[in-house]
Design a protein around this motif. Structure first.
Motif, PDB file in Angstrom:
ATOM      1  N   UNK A 135      58.656  53.756  32.470  1.00 29.56           N
ATOM      2  CA  UNK A 135      59.898  53.263  33.101  1.00 29.56           C
ATOM      3  C   UNK A 135      61.120  53.649  32.269  1.00 29.56           C
ATOM      4  N   UNK A 136      60.954  53.507  30.955  1.00 33.33           N
ATOM      5  CA  UNK A 136      62.078  53.853  30.066  1.00 33.33           C
ATOM      6  C   UNK A 136      62.405  55.342  30.178  1.00 33.33           C
ATOM      7  N   UNK A 137      61.360  56.153  30.216  1.00 28.97           N
ATOM      8  CA  UNK A 137      61.574  57.605  30.320  1.00 28.97           C
ATOM      9  C   UNK A 137      62.293  57.937  31.622  1.00 28.97           C
ATOM     10  N   UNK A 138      61.844  57.309  32.696  1.00 33.88           N
ATOM     11  CA  UNK A 138      62.456  57.570  34.014  1.00 33.88           C
ATOM     12  C   UNK A 138      63.940  57.197  33.988  1.00 33.88           C
ATOM     13  N   UNK A 139      64.190  55.986  33.458  1.00 31.24           N
ATOM     14  CA  UNK A 139      65.575  55.510  33.410  1.00 31.24           C
ATOM     15  C   UNK A 139      66.454  56.391  32.520  1.00 31.24           C
ATOM     16  N   UNK A 140      65.884  56.855  31.444  1.00 32.07           N
ATOM     17  CA  UNK A 140      66.628  57.718  30.503  1.00 32.07           C
ATOM     18  C   UNK A 140      67.060  59.028  31.157  1.00 32.07           C
TER      19      UNK A 140
END
Lengths: 238, 400
Positions: free
Chosen positions: A12-17
């Motif tokens: 999720x963090x990667x996607x948001x980044x």
């Protein structure tokens, strides 16, 4: 269970980044890379992952540091990012693709050439940079007194006999933020090799040659297990 | 030389030749694995190069017609040699190789191979034979004064020791050997078993080194020479053992082994003249002097990888002086002065010349391997091969 949650949070963090930088297809590709090579703990892993995505998917390397910080922030937030687990998108893509290929066999060529080319061409410079980050981070982990090492390195770069004055700027930046390697991203393999040698000399002076060799061997062993080491052997820095 | 002496000297040629293997093993074992090939190569090649140079010029400078007792002036490139002359030449060639190869261990792990070989050629071709002519040429000025150095405590071993001292001063210590605060960091050798095997081989070769130096079987007691040799080596090890025990240090194998070699060096000058008791005392003290010498050099931050300066230089001095201190007949102050003169002249001839040669080589070619080469190991950087490929990685490989 906890491991699964951390992995999900990482996706999720990667996607948001990367959401504002990449198309959906590229985002899925970024998640695939994360799942394949970078689903492990550690700050170095985040740095290496973000660097790889930047280089492979064409994000400006100047954004590397801010992306790393954002990634860390997202990972440490108490509430989960308000997006679904991107893994479902990856799975959906995998289900759809074979069907597409069956319907349009000629599209295989069209699809694969563009994705194959950027993978092959820039991968080597990215790999040696990632290997350098991984190697030096491991070396630091095995160094009992990092401050003393940085003082010694600063001293060595001023030694005229060693002709390493041009490395002073990088050593200074590294000493200020030992866990950040944005300063090394655009350096050539030759410069990185010189830096590794300077670190060896510093370790010899601080710890003695036996401990320095030991530290390098341990760091080498760790580095060789990293996926990027398949593209660039860390022993080439030695 | 009668036939029996020719045969005996020929056997001693082989024994002294085998000492080269002893030096090679001892030095390679005392160095790190990444430099083992380089150490072996230096030992191998200084012997090969030294043989040709000593035959061409060294033998003539040493045993040719002496000019005022200072230098030989004939017998260059000798072609027509009787059996006894040829075996003498072969024996002396092995001695020259021994003097040259002593330097190798001291300067290990940081000297360029080519410049080392050039220096080694100077030892075999000039430094050793000129001093040898003073001591062993019938008309040599030290011999005329009555200087006694039976098999070369000074003429072979101290020569090597002082050359080694010059080398380590010009080269400087290995990277990180001494911290900036003066702390001494030990750099253990990679294979102590090789060190011990090398010492055993050297010890065996020493029977030929000392035994082959007899003038003839009628006047020299060969059995006593061989036995004294053995006593000297044994007492050297015991001396170091006692020294370490009294000082409550760890009883180190490497120190014990080197001390036995120091005992052998000490005994070499007077082995034909000493009683067995004197041989024990001389060897014992030689072992202790070795230990003191190593500590002293470390305090001066002089990095001698195998302790060659202490083993061959300092023990060589002691052995040469011991000839006068433990005389076969009555003690003579004059004899002691002559021995002192021999020791001093050896240092004054060898050390400055070796220092100048090393400095010149450094200026013209550069003698010190770069720190990067030190990091990678001289096996790879000087010879492009590694001693233990099963567990050493070639740096040109891209295999992780």
């Amino acid at each position: 269970m906890l491991t699964m949650d951390v992995k999900k949070r990482r996706r999720q963090a990667a996607w948001a980044c990367f959401e504002s930088y990449l198309s959906e297809e590229e985002l899925i590709q970024a998640i695939e890379i994360l799942e394949r090579d970078f689903q492990v703990d550690g700050a170095i892993n985040v740095i290496a992952y973000v660097a790889k995505i930047c280089m492979e998917l064409g994000i400006d390397l100047q954004d590397h540091k801010s992306l790393c910080s954002k990634f860390d922030e997202l990972m440490s937030e108490k509430t989960a990012p308000m997006i679904n687990d991107p893994l479902s998108l990856v799975h959906r893509k995998k289900r759809v693709e074979p069907a597409k290929k069956l319907l349009q066999p000629e599209s295989i060529v069209v699809d694969e050439i563009p994705s194959a080319e950027p993978k092959e061409t820039p991968i080597t410079p990215a790999a040696y940079n990632l290997v350098f980050i991984s190697f030096t981070t491991s070396v630091l982990e095995y160094t009992p007194d990092q401050k003393e090492l940085f003082i010694m390195l600063a001293d060595l770069v001023t030694d005229k006999k060693l002709k390493s004055q041009d490395l002073a700027e990088f050593i200074g930046q590294w000493a200020n933020t030992p866990n950040s390697f944005t300063w090394s991203e655009e350096l050539s393999q030759q410069t990185l090799t010189r830096l590794v040698h300077l670190i060896y000399m510093g370790l010899c002076e601080v710890l003695g040659p036996v401990a320095a060799d030991d530290c390098f061997h341990k760091a080498l062993a760790i580095c060789e297990r990293k996926p990027e080491a398949r593209l660039f052997s860390p022993s080439q820095f030695l | 030389m009668n036939d029996l002496q020719v045969i005996w000297t020929a056997v001693c040629v082989a024994l002294v030749f085998f000492m080269q293997a002893g030096f090679a093993f001892l030095e390679a074992g005392a160095a790190r694995a990444k430099n083992s090939v380089n150490v072996m190569m230096k030992n191998y090649m200084d012997m090969c190069l030294g043989a040709v140079i000593f035959w061409a010029v060294g033998y003539g400078l040493m045993y040719g017609d002496s000019l005022g007792g200072w230098i030989g002036s004939s017998l260059f490139f000798p072609e027509e040699l009787s059996s006894s002359k040829a075996v003498h030449l072969a024996y002396q060639t092995m001695f020259a190789a021994t003097a040259a190869t002593i330097v190798s261990g001291a300067v290990a792990e940081r000297i360029h191979f080519t410049t080392y070989l050039l220096f080694s050629a100077a030892v075999s071709g000039i430094i050793y034979p000129v001093f040898g002519s003073w001591v062993w040429n019938d008309n040599g000025w030290l011999k005329q004064l009555g200087f006694i150095d039976f098999a070369g405590s000074t003429a072979v071993h101290s020569i090597g020791g002082w050359c080694a001292l010059a080398g380590i001063i010009v080269l400087g210590p290995r990277l990180g050997r001494y911290s900036r605060q003066g702390e001494i960091r030990e750099i253990p050798g990679h294979n102590l078993s090789l060190v011990v095997l090398g010492a055993f081989i050297l010890w065996m070769g020493w029977f030929g080194f000392n035994g082959g130096s007899i003038g003839n079987f009628a006047t020299d007691n060969l059995g006593m020479i061989l036995f004294n040799t053995h006593l000297g080596g044994s007492a050297g090890a015991l001396g170091a053992f006692l020294f370490m025990t009294v000082r409550k240090q760890s009883i180190l194998l490497s120190t014990t082994v080197n001390a036995s070699i120091a005992g052998l060096v000490s005994i070499t000058a007077g082995v034909a003249h000493f009683s067995p008791l004197a041989a024990v005392i001389v060897g014992f003290a030689g072992g202790i002097f070795y230990c003191i010498g190593v500590d002293f050099l470390d305090r001066l931050q002089l990095d001698d990888v195998v302790g060659a300066v202490s083993v061959h230089g300092i023990a060589g001095i002691w052995g040469t002086l011991a000839v006068a201190l433990f005389p076969h007949d009555a003690f003579s102050f004059k004899a002691l002065l002559v021995q002192c003169l021999g020791v001093a002249s050896c240092f004054l001839w060898t050390f400055p010349l070796a220092f100048i040669i090393f400095k010149l080589l450094d200026k013209v070619l550069g003698i010190r391997a770069s720190t990067l080469h030190e990091q990678r190991g001289l096996d790879y950087t000087e010879h492009y091969e590694v001693g233990y490929p099963e567990f050493q990685k070639r740096l040109d490989s891209n295999e992780a």
